[in-house]
Structures are given as structure tokens and as C-alpha cells.
Design an enzyme around this catalytic site. Structure first.
Site, mmCIF file in Angstrom:
data_model
loop_
_atom_site.group_PDB
_atom_site.id
_atom_site.type_symbol
_atom_site.label_atom_id
_atom_site.label_comp_id
_atom_site.label_asym_id
_atom_site.label_seq_id
_atom_site.Cartn_x
_atom_site.Cartn_y
_atom_site.Cartn_z
ATOM 1 N N TYR A 1 42.384 14.819 -11.444
ATOM 2 C CA TYR A 1 43.457 14.006 -11.925
ATOM 3 C C TYR A 1 43.271 12.625 -11.246
ATOM 4 C CZ TYR A 1 48.002 12.283 -13.463
ATOM 5 O OH TYR A 1 48.909 11.368 -14.216
ATOM 6 N N THR B 1 45.641 9.956 -19.889
ATOM 7 C CA THR B 1 45.187 11.023 -19.313
ATOM 8 C C THR B 1 46.311 12.305 -19.466
ATOM 9 O OG1 THR B 1 44.102 9.747 -17.489
ATOM 10 C CG2 THR B 1 44.635 12.028 -16.864
ATOM 11 N N GLU B 2 47.420 11.820 -19.437
ATOM 12 C CA GLU B 2 48.203 12.971 -19.577
ATOM 13 C C GLU B 2 48.590 13.405 -21.120
ATOM 14 O OE1 GLU B 2 50.148 14.603 -17.477
ATOM 15 O OE2 GLU B 2 50.011 13.280 -15.935
ATOM 16 N N SER B 3 48.430 12.607 -22.015
ATOM 17 C CA SER B 3 48.945 12.999 -23.527
ATOM 18 C C SER B 3 47.691 12.518 -24.473
ATOM 19 C CB SER B 3 50.055 12.548 -23.931
ATOM 20 O OG SER B 3 50.377 11.171 -24.081
ATOM 21 N N VAL C 1 47.443 6.739 -17.290
ATOM 22 C CA VAL C 1 48.401 7.856 -17.123
ATOM 23 C C VAL C 1 48.470 8.415 -18.515
ATOM 24 C CG1 VAL C 1 50.483 8.668 -16.372
ATOM 25 C CG2 VAL C 1 49.484 7.020 -14.877
#
Length: 185
Positions: free
Chosen positions: A160, A55-57, A52
Site C-alpha cells: 500500500y 488507491t483506496e476506492s 489515497v
């Protein structure tokens, strides 16, 4: 530069060792002590937390999305405040950009979503699209059989979910992390 370094490694190391080293470079375990602590505290597999974050940041604690999500785990302000309050953290004094605070809230959110949905696929969908969207899809026979999502109307969320699942599998394999259990998927 990174590619040149990778080629240099390939010339001196076995292919397997070189691939593993490149894997460590592209799939780092930044913030490992905090990830380990919160993953254990909230019973979320480390591989999922790393997936996560990546993928997110891409491990940027100062990241801000076009939608306004912030920090390593890209928490929306209202979500951050609600989870911080639940954890008895003073969200007015503490920064969402603090890796420790952001990880505590983000991993807690993953845990709460898993408690609700009992499926990592549904957790990923809810983390990206929000619980109301996932609840609506689960109630709609065009998108769900009632327990799992058959079709996801948001292409961003479908993408996602695929990326997070694949990334979690890479972390699991590369770092020999525990198998990711799942109630439904």
C-alpha cells in the site's frame, strides 16, 4: 475500448501529448473542487489526497471494502464517527458515502496522522494498518530505528505504501502539483 481510444490518440498526437492524455484518463482529478478545498484547509498536498482516493476506492464514492471501510477514502465506521465528531459533523445524519463528508473526514485524518508522525511514509502505514500497529512497529527494533520503519511486517501495508507513494508522484508530475514536503522521509 479505452485501449483502442488510446491507440487512436497515439496516431494523431505526439507521443508526449498522447501519454499525458492517457495519464489524465488513468489518473483523474475527480472531485477537484472538494479535494482542493480540504487539502488547503488541512494542509495536505493534493497529490497525496488524490493518491489515497485512487488507491483506496478508484474514485467510487459507494465503495465498501471487505473490512467494512466506506466511501472515497475508505473510512472505517469508528474512524469516520470520531473524525466527524471532531469536525462537528452529525455522523448520524450525514452519510459516509457523501463525497464531501468522506473527503472532509479523510483529509482531516491524513492531516492528524501527519501531525503525529511527521512522515508521509508513516502516515500511509497508519492509514492502512492503523496507528496502534505503526506505534508498535516504531517501538520494536526489529521493524524500526525509532523514527522510521525499516521493515513492515504486514505485506499489504508495505505494498500500500509503495502504491500510494508512486501514485502521488504521478499526480504531482502530471498535474504540476506542489512538491510534497516531508519531515522525515
Amino acid at each position: 475500448m479505452l485501449l483502442t481510444f488510446g491507440c487512436f490518440l497515439l496516431s494523431f498526437l505526439s507521443l508526449t501529448a498522447s501519454c499525458r492524455i492517457l495519464g489524465y484518463l488513468f489518473y483523474p482529478r475527480c472531485y477537484a473542487p472538494m479535494v482542493e478545498r480540504y487539502a488547503a484547509l488541512f494542509s495536505v498536498p493534493e497529490a497525496i489526497v488524490y493518491a489515497v482516493i485512487r488507491t483506496e476506492s478508484h474514485f467510487d464514492p459507494q465503495a465498501v471494502s471487505h473490512a467494512g471501510a466506506k466511501g472515497l477514502m475508505q473510512l472505517m465506521p469508528a474512524t469516520y464517527e470520531a473524525i466527524a465528531d471532531r469536525l462537528r459533523l452529525d455522523h448520524r445524519r450525514l452519510s459516509v458515502f457523501s463525497p464531501d463528508v468522506n473527503l472532509a473526514c479523510g483529509v482531516c485524518l491524513l492531516s492528524l496522522l501527519y501531525e503525529k508522525y511527521q512522515s508521509w511514509d508513516l502516515v500511509y502505514a497508519a492509514y492502512n494498518a492503523g496507528e496502534p500497529a505503526v506505534d508498535g512497529w516504531l517501538a520494536d527494533s526489529r521493524y524500526s530505528d525509532g523514527n522510521t520503519l525499516i521493515d513492515i511486517p504486514y505485506s499489504e501495508t508495505a505494498s500500500y505504501m509503495t502504491v500510494v507513494k508512486r501514485t502521488a508522484a504521478v499526480y504531482q508530475t502530471l498535474y504540476h502539483l506542489s512538491i510534497i514536503p516531508d519531515g522525515k522521509t
